[in-house]
Design a protein around this motif. Structure first.
Motif, mmCIF file in Angstrom:
data_model
loop_
_atom_site.group_PDB
_atom_site.id
_atom_site.type_symbol
_atom_site.label_atom_id
_atom_site.label_comp_id
_atom_site.label_asym_id
_atom_site.label_seq_id
_atom_site.Cartn_x
_atom_site.Cartn_y
_atom_site.Cartn_z
ATOM 1 N N GLN A 26 69.371 91.789 29.357
ATOM 2 C CA GLN A 26 68.556 91.165 30.267
ATOM 3 C C GLN A 26 68.797 89.738 30.701
ATOM 4 O O GLN A 26 68.569 89.732 32.117
ATOM 5 C CB GLN A 26 67.444 92.158 29.867
ATOM 6 N N LEU A 27 67.888 89.046 29.323
ATOM 7 C CA LEU A 27 67.850 87.546 29.826
ATOM 8 C C LEU A 27 69.205 86.789 30.244
ATOM 9 O O LEU A 27 69.034 85.992 31.913
ATOM 10 C CB LEU A 27 67.184 86.438 28.677
ATOM 11 N N VAL A 28 70.191 86.674 30.138
ATOM 12 C CA VAL A 28 71.161 86.639 30.128
ATOM 13 C C VAL A 28 71.414 87.315 32.153
ATOM 14 O O VAL A 28 72.324 86.092 32.762
ATOM 15 C CB VAL A 28 73.019 86.802 29.316
ATOM 16 N N SER A 29 71.582 88.593 32.067
ATOM 17 C CA SER A 29 71.831 89.245 33.973
ATOM 18 C C SER A 29 70.530 88.626 34.387
ATOM 19 O O SER A 29 71.163 88.280 35.569
ATOM 20 C CB SER A 29 72.057 90.686 34.007
ATOM 21 N N ARG A 30 69.446 88.310 34.122
ATOM 22 C CA ARG A 30 68.448 87.764 35.071
ATOM 23 C C ARG A 30 68.531 86.234 35.043
ATOM 24 O O ARG A 30 68.396 85.915 35.786
ATOM 25 C CB ARG A 30 66.696 87.827 33.873
ATOM 26 N N ARG A 31 69.550 85.722 34.574
ATOM 27 C CA ARG A 31 69.675 83.633 34.608
ATOM 28 C C ARG A 31 70.838 83.538 34.710
ATOM 29 O O ARG A 31 70.850 83.320 33.033
ATOM 30 C CB ARG A 31 68.176 83.025 33.394
ATOM 31 N N PRO A 32 71.465 84.048 35.015
ATOM 32 C CA PRO A 32 73.203 83.363 34.699
ATOM 33 C C PRO A 32 72.988 81.544 34.802
ATOM 34 O O PRO A 32 74.240 81.018 34.615
ATOM 35 C CB PRO A 32 73.809 83.954 36.557
ATOM 36 N N ASP A 33 72.065 81.070 35.566
ATOM 37 C CA ASP A 33 71.814 79.294 35.825
ATOM 38 C C ASP A 33 72.642 79.471 34.047
ATOM 39 O O ASP A 33 72.288 77.644 33.821
ATOM 40 C CB ASP A 33 71.288 79.281 36.654
ATOM 41 N N LEU A 34 71.530 80.111 33.112
ATOM 42 C CA LEU A 34 71.629 79.311 32.167
ATOM 43 C C LEU A 34 72.748 79.561 31.207
ATOM 44 O O LEU A 34 72.793 81.122 30.993
ATOM 45 C CB LEU A 34 70.322 80.079 31.538
ATOM 46 N N ASP A 35 73.143 79.054 30.098
ATOM 47 C CA ASP A 35 74.297 79.079 29.387
ATOM 48 C C ASP A 35 73.400 79.416 27.585
ATOM 49 O O ASP A 35 72.919 78.426 26.983
ATOM 50 C CB ASP A 35 74.885 77.683 28.788
#
Length: 427
Positions: free
Chosen positions: A247-256
């Motif tokens: 969920q976090l990766v989908s929500r924040r694609p700007d984060l590696d």
């Protein structure tokens, strides 16, 4: 002091805390021996051998040969007759415990091994309630006359007792000391009928010197790494860690971001399938079971530790996970759940973040809160190390355990002296 550990299976791979405790007692000049019913068929730990206990382990398996069982019965009966112990002979013949189901010949051999040929053991020490029940049964029969203690961890006071509220009645009667690893388990023991005066909370601990603290810094352009460690069973909550991370990766694609998952077990394949279905399997790496040094290397490279423990469908619960202690000792902030004794280790908003069990959205939000706040990662990591050093330090906890052993041996010894004096006066 001479302490004999009794175990149903020894040495199991997942019981590192037991072997570290044994090593700690040995370092305090305690003579440590082990009596066990069997050796595990798989997942065998090498730590007892590494720590120098390989020649201190005695296995007392049930003998399938009828003549040998008869011979053991005769030898045991002769020993009891020689000391005029007719009462124990009568108890052996009449008292049964349908749950323990050990042949009388094996009970006699276990008792002889636990006490030593010359009654050398000062304390018989059990980890987990089922092992304590066996020793308590032998003590009730009169086969042993040594102070005994039992440590309660998790499943043995949740899943194991479900629907069987009287399962520990004999243990509560016979034990000299009951040692839950958390205050929550202390309250559960009292609810089950344990005498409060016999209960002392004894924390598990880790060797802080074996875990190097590191201030977690995230240089520009570096990937932020989450890590979770635990056997692949329902109570470890891997499902929620994977879902919340996705969920976090989908929500924040700007984060590696990445997630390392360490551990093996029955749900390994299911968790791999869940990661594949999430669409972010390229960010999730499954390492399987690893040697401890490899685990420490991964912890050293990580930034945030996640363990969303839950109560399993069969009632199984955590105690206080050692993996969280190790992560905190290395300076990692922790994201976990308000489950079992975890809040007694993870100081909320100080050394980590706690969310409700099975709440994927709250877990994902907590992960985002930390990953976007490098300063909070550092302050929580520092506070976590301090908590472990002060409250979950293996050396301190082992000294407390040894003091508890000494207190009960002195107490039992004084009562025996009074009994002997009273008997002499009567004569």
């Amino acid at each position: 002091m001479n302490v004999t550990y009794f175990s149903l299976n020894f040495p199991e791979l997942t019981q590192t805390f037991v072997y570290n405790e044994m090593r700690g007692l040995k370092n305090l000049a305690v003579d440590v021996n082990v009596v066990a019913l069997r050796r595990p068929a798989s997942n065998v730990s090498s730590l007892p051998e590494n720590y120098g206990f390989s020649n201190r382990i005695q296995y007392v398996q049930a003998d399938k040969r009828r003549l040998h069982r008869i011979a053991a019965l005769i030898r045991g009966g002769i020993r009891l007759l020689a000391r005029g112990d007719i009462r124990t002979l009568w108890r052996l013949a009449t008292i049964r415990d349908s749950d323990i189901r050990l042949p009388i010949s094996q009970k006699l051999r276990i008792a002889a091994s636990l006490q030593g040929s010359n009654s050398l053991s000062d304390v018989i020490h059990c980890h987990f309630g089922p092992a304590g029940r066996v020793v308590a049964h032998l003590k009730k029969l009169g086969l042993i006359n040594v102070p005994m203690t039992t440590v309660f961890h998790g499943y043995d006071i949740t899943q194991y007792t479900d629907g069987r509220p009287e399962i520990y009645r004999e243990l509560f009667e016979q034990a000299d000391l009951l040692l839950p690893i958390s205050d929550l388990w202390r309250r559960r023991l009292i609810d089950l009928g344990a005498p409060p005066e016999k209960i002392t909370t004894i924390r598990l601990g880790i060797d802080c010197n074996a875990f190097n603290y590191k201030l977690r810094t995230i240089p520009a352009g570096q990937r932020m790494r989450f890590i979770t460690i635990g056997r692949m069973t329902e109570k470890k909550g891997h499902r929620f860690a994977i879902q919340a991370f996705s969920q976090l990766v989908s929500r924040r694609p700007d984060l590696d971001l990445s997630l390392d998952i360490v551990g093996d077990g029955p749900l390994f394949g299911d968790m791999q399938s869940l990661a594949e279905a999430s669409g972010h399997s390229n960010r999730i790496q499954f390492h399987g079971g690893l040697p401890h040094q490899e685990i420490k290397r991964l912890l050293d490279e990580a930034h945030i530790f996640v363990l969303p423990s839950v109560t399993a469908a069969d009632g199984d619960m955590e105690g206080i996970p050692v993996s969280i202690m190790e992560a905190m000792a290395m300076g990692l902030p922790v994201i976990s759940t308000r489950h079992s004794g975890i809040p007694e280790l993870v100081s909320r908003e100080e050394s980590g973040l706690l969310v409700p069990e099975s709440d994927t959205e709250a877990l994902s939000s907590a992960m985002e809160q930390l990953v976007t706040n490098p300063t909070l990662i550092q302050t929580m990591g520092l506070q976590g190390r301090r908590i472990v050093e002060e409250q979950f330090n293996e050396e301190k906890q082992t000294r407390e355990l040894l003091l508890s052993f000494k207190r009960i041996t002195e107490h039992v010894g004084s009562h025996r002296l009074l009994d002997q004096l009273a008997s002499a006066v009567q004569k």
